[in-house]
Design an enzyme around this catalytic site. Structure first.
Site, short mmCIF file in Angstrom:
data_model
loop_
_atom_site.label_atom_id
_atom_site.label_comp_id
_atom_site.label_asym_id
_atom_site.label_seq_id
_atom_site.Cartn_x
_atom_site.Cartn_y
_atom_site.Cartn_z
NE ARG A 75 -4.21 -1.54 0.19
CZ ARG A 75 -4.30 -2.62 -0.58
NH1 ARG A 75 -3.32 -2.91 -1.43
NH2 ARG A 75 -5.34 -3.41 -0.53
CD GLU A 126 -3.34 3.15 -5.22
OE1 GLU A 126 -4.44 2.59 -5.47
OE2 GLU A 126 -2.41 2.56 -4.67
CG HIS A 134 -3.78 -0.85 -6.45
ND1 HIS A 134 -4.09 -0.24 -5.27
CD2 HIS A 134 -3.76 -2.17 -6.16
CE1 HIS A 134 -4.26 -1.14 -4.31
NE2 HIS A 134 -4.06 -2.32 -4.84
#
Ligand SMILES: O=C(O)C(=O)CO
Length: 328
Positions: free
Chosen positions: A244, A273, A292
């Site tokens: 993360r 993000e 991601h």
């Protein structure tokens, strides 16, 4: 049985960037009456009592106290992926609601991506592609050097199922593996991948050519890699983050990359993000960023959906829930 008679399951959306996978909706509709967040918000009084499960995909919908209070029949919150940092587990449990996730479905593809980022950063694959396709390239440089992966030391932070699968892959690259984890793995598990336990994170940082973050985000791991930790790393070291964004102090990382305190970084995760388009990380040459995509393979995403369906159905039948997350 008509759609309306099936158990209600709350999803963020059926389409769009925050929707569930398009080809999953048909499968889900065979079992559940899918209720989107928008429909729910427009008709809370009628739909709230019908909802027995929340289906979290891509971290959405958010499960707040307010939402939990308006779902009196809720049995389970089923969350795709391994990470649970978007959920307040204590809060959900206080409503007598179960939680399940899909750790097994994501571990191999996320480990694959970790290796892909490590290799790409080590051998400067993205920069090399840009050079090879550039209309300004007349000759290929003979001094376009990267870092050797074979035989290098890989430090894995977080030796859960993703970290362990990275170790299995790294072994095939003849890497020396050191790891840091809350709990030491069994001796036979360490021996199977040739991993050496580093009780002190500092020792791992000082000895690794590559540092791989594969640890969950918790209050204890937030900001795990900051200025001090980056200073401990070798100037030739490469940092890979598939966990993360908040595991790393991003400002400290920008500075470390700008001043070449470390060689490079490859991040599948950042905060926020996506990053704002004027973020200094986007300007750097010694960085690789992906959006991601740790679990983003067709196979894994389908398995995640199927695992969530199994957990939801088990919770409705009062059976043991596969992948149930138990409060520690
Ligand atoms: O499984 C998760 O939590 C992921 O973020 C995979 O990338």
């Amino acid at each position: 049985m008509g759609d309306q008679d099936l158990p209600g399951v709350l999803v963020s959306d059926l389409e769009g960037p925050h929707g569930i996978c398009e080809d999953h909706a048909e499968d889900l509709k065979r079992h559940f009456n899918l209720i989107t967040m928008q429909d729910f918000l427009e008709n809370k009084a009628q739909l709230g009592p019908k909802i027995q499960a929340v289906y979290i995909w891509g971290g959405r919908p958010a499960v707040s106290q307010e939402l939990l209070c308006s779902l009196p029949s809720l049995k389970i919150v089923a969350s795709a992926g391994a990470g649970l940092d978007h959920l307040d587990l204590g809060l959900v449990a206080s409503f007598g609601v179960k939680v399940a996730n899909t750790p097994h479905a994501v571990s191999s593809p996320t480990a694959d991506l970790g290796m892909a980022l490590l290799l790409a950063a080590a051998r400067r694959v993205v920069e090399g592609h840009q050079l090879a396709v550039s209309p300004h390239t007349e000759n290929f440089p003979t001094d376009y050097m990267g870092q050797q992966v074979t035989g290098a030391t890989l430090g894995i932070i977080g030796m859960g199922s993703i970290g362990y699968k990275i170790a299995q892959r790294a072994r095939a690259f003849e890497m020396k593996i050191v790891y840091h984890n809350r709990k030491r793995r069994k001796l036979e598990e360490e021996e199977a991948v040739g991993a050496i336990y580093c009780e002190r994170l500092d020792d791992l940082l000082q000895s690794s050519d590559f540092v791989m973050l594969a640890v969950s985000l918790t209050p204890q791991t937030q900001g795990l890699i900051g200025k001090r930790e980056l200073r401990l790393m070798k100037p030739t070291a490469i940092l890979v983050n598939i966990g993360r964004g908040l595991l790393v102090d991003q400002d400290a990382l920008v500075e470390a990359l700008q001043t070449r305190l470390i060689k490079a970084a490859a991040l599948d995760v950042t905060y926020p993000e996506p990053l704002p388009r004027d973020h200094p990380l986007l300007e750097l040459k010694n960085i690789i960023l992906t959006p991601h995509i740790g679990s983003a393979t067709h196979q894994a995403r389908r398995q995640m959906m199927e695992n969530l369906v199994e957990s939801i159905l088990a919770s409705f039948s009062g059976l043991p829930i596969p992948n149930e997350v138990l409060l520690k």
